[in-house]
Design an enzyme around this catalytic site. Structure first.
Site, mmCIF file in Angstrom:
data_model
loop_
_atom_site.group_PDB
_atom_site.id
_atom_site.type_symbol
_atom_site.label_atom_id
_atom_site.label_comp_id
_atom_site.label_asym_id
_atom_site.label_seq_id
_atom_site.Cartn_x
_atom_site.Cartn_y
_atom_site.Cartn_z
ATOM 1 N N HIS A 24 0.850 -1.199 0.000
ATOM 2 C CA HIS A 24 0.000 0.000 0.000
ATOM 3 C C HIS A 24 0.887 1.252 0.000
ATOM 4 C CE1 HIS A 24 -2.948 2.999 1.089
ATOM 5 N NE2 HIS A 24 -3.870 2.129 0.732
ATOM 6 N N GLU A 40 -4.077 2.253 -7.427
ATOM 7 C CA GLU A 40 -4.384 3.305 -6.457
ATOM 8 C C GLU A 40 -3.457 4.499 -6.685
ATOM 9 O OE1 GLU A 40 -6.697 1.787 -2.839
ATOM 10 O OE2 GLU A 40 -4.603 1.821 -2.300
HETATM 11 P P1 13P Z 1 -9.557 6.309 0.253
HETATM 12 O O1 13P Z 1 -10.750 5.543 -0.239
HETATM 13 O O2 13P Z 1 -9.722 6.851 1.639
HETATM 14 O O3 13P Z 1 -9.117 7.342 -0.738
HETATM 15 O O4 13P Z 1 -8.364 5.268 0.360
HETATM 16 C C1 13P Z 1 -8.101 4.429 -0.702
HETATM 17 C C2 13P Z 1 -7.118 3.428 -0.258
HETATM 18 O O5 13P Z 1 -5.986 3.733 0.009
HETATM 19 C C3 13P Z 1 -7.592 2.041 -0.104
HETATM 20 O O6 13P Z 1 -6.523 1.175 0.121
#
Ligand code: 13P
Length: 254
Positions: free
Chosen positions: A96, A168
């Site tokens: 992450h 992401e």
């Molecule tokens: P948000 O949905 O708070 O933007 O976070 C996304 C995330 O990092 C999920 O792993």
């Protein structure tokens, strides 16, 4: 029939142990009633065991937010994949951007984590994505390709195993500025073509699931639903609040 959507709730460090239990007790019957949606909850390590007791046999799956890359030993503060398995985790988030950023996790560490997770038959949820500067410098494609190359280096897995890739973009995480569907589409095309290069003998659609994450909430989730290239969403903030999460899931189910 519409394709099943995978929704991963990454609670991050947003809910305490007690809040996590309250949350699941309050909404598990709603979650269980959902059709065509696979829910994977990723609470903090300390809540995993008791959340598992609540969701057992209830079609809701459990994932961890991280793991260590060694089997066991003198690694103070770390959590082994065996423990996660014993607690019922079928998934583990790896790489992450918050860990890459705040804890200096490198692609080499992420690579080792994916290896150990797969060796225990757990599905890794690998997070990749560019930051804003990289996007503005037109480096998105290069960053995604490089991360896949490094994170999946020498990783082989059986045909009955899967890896989930979550696109992401860092600039979209927790900012309220989600990516556009065009941006997600472009990124997924890059990701899939890199995966096809790395795994020429695999059926990419079967071996990999691709998700989008970054400010997904009840107000914007519908705009992504027709995007066939993604299999679901990795949701942070909006999943840690049960009212918002229920609203979001209702939008998907309708
Ligand atoms: P948000 O949905 O708070 O933007 O976070 C996304 C995330 O990092 C999920 O792993």
């Amino acid at each position: 029939m519409k394709k099943e959507k995978i929704i991963i709730a990454n609670w991050k460090m947003n809910l305490s142990y007690k809040e996590s239990l309250r949350y699941i007790k309050d909404i598990k019957s709603f979650l269980v009633g959902l059709k065509n949606i696979k829910i994977i909850l990723c609470p903090a390590f300390v809540s995993l065991a008791d959340i598992q007791k609540e969701i057992k046999l209830k079609k809701i799956e459990l994932g961890a937010q991280d793991v260590f890359w060694m089997e066991e030993g003198a690694y103070t503060g770390e959590v082994s994949v065996q423990s996660l398995k014993e607690l019922g985790c079928k998934y583990v988030i790896v790489g992450h951007s918050e860990r890459r950023g705040f804890l200096n996790e490198t692609d080499a560490m992420i690579n080792k984590k994916i290896q150990i997770v797969l060796s225990h038959n757990i599905i890794p949820i690998l997070c990749i994505g560019e930051n804003l500067e990289q996007r503005n410098d037109n480096l998105t494609a290069k960053i995604l390709r490089d991360q896949l190359l490094e994170d999946l280096k020498i990783i082989d897995f059986k045909n009955n195993q899967q890896i989930i890739i979550a696109y992401e973009p860092i600039w979209a995480i927790g900012t309220g500025h989600e990516a556009t569907t065009d941006q997600v589409n472009e990124a997924v095309i890059i990701i899939k073509s890199q995966l096809a290069k790395l795994y020429p003998n695999k059926d990419i659609e079967k071996s990999f699931k691709i998700l989008y994450g970054g400010s997904v909430d009840e107000n914007n989730v519908e705009s992504f639903l027709d995007l066939d290239v993604i299999d679901g969403f990795l949701v942070g903030g909006a999943s840690a609040n049960k009212v918002h999460f229920i609203k979001l899931l209702n939008k998907i189910k309708n």
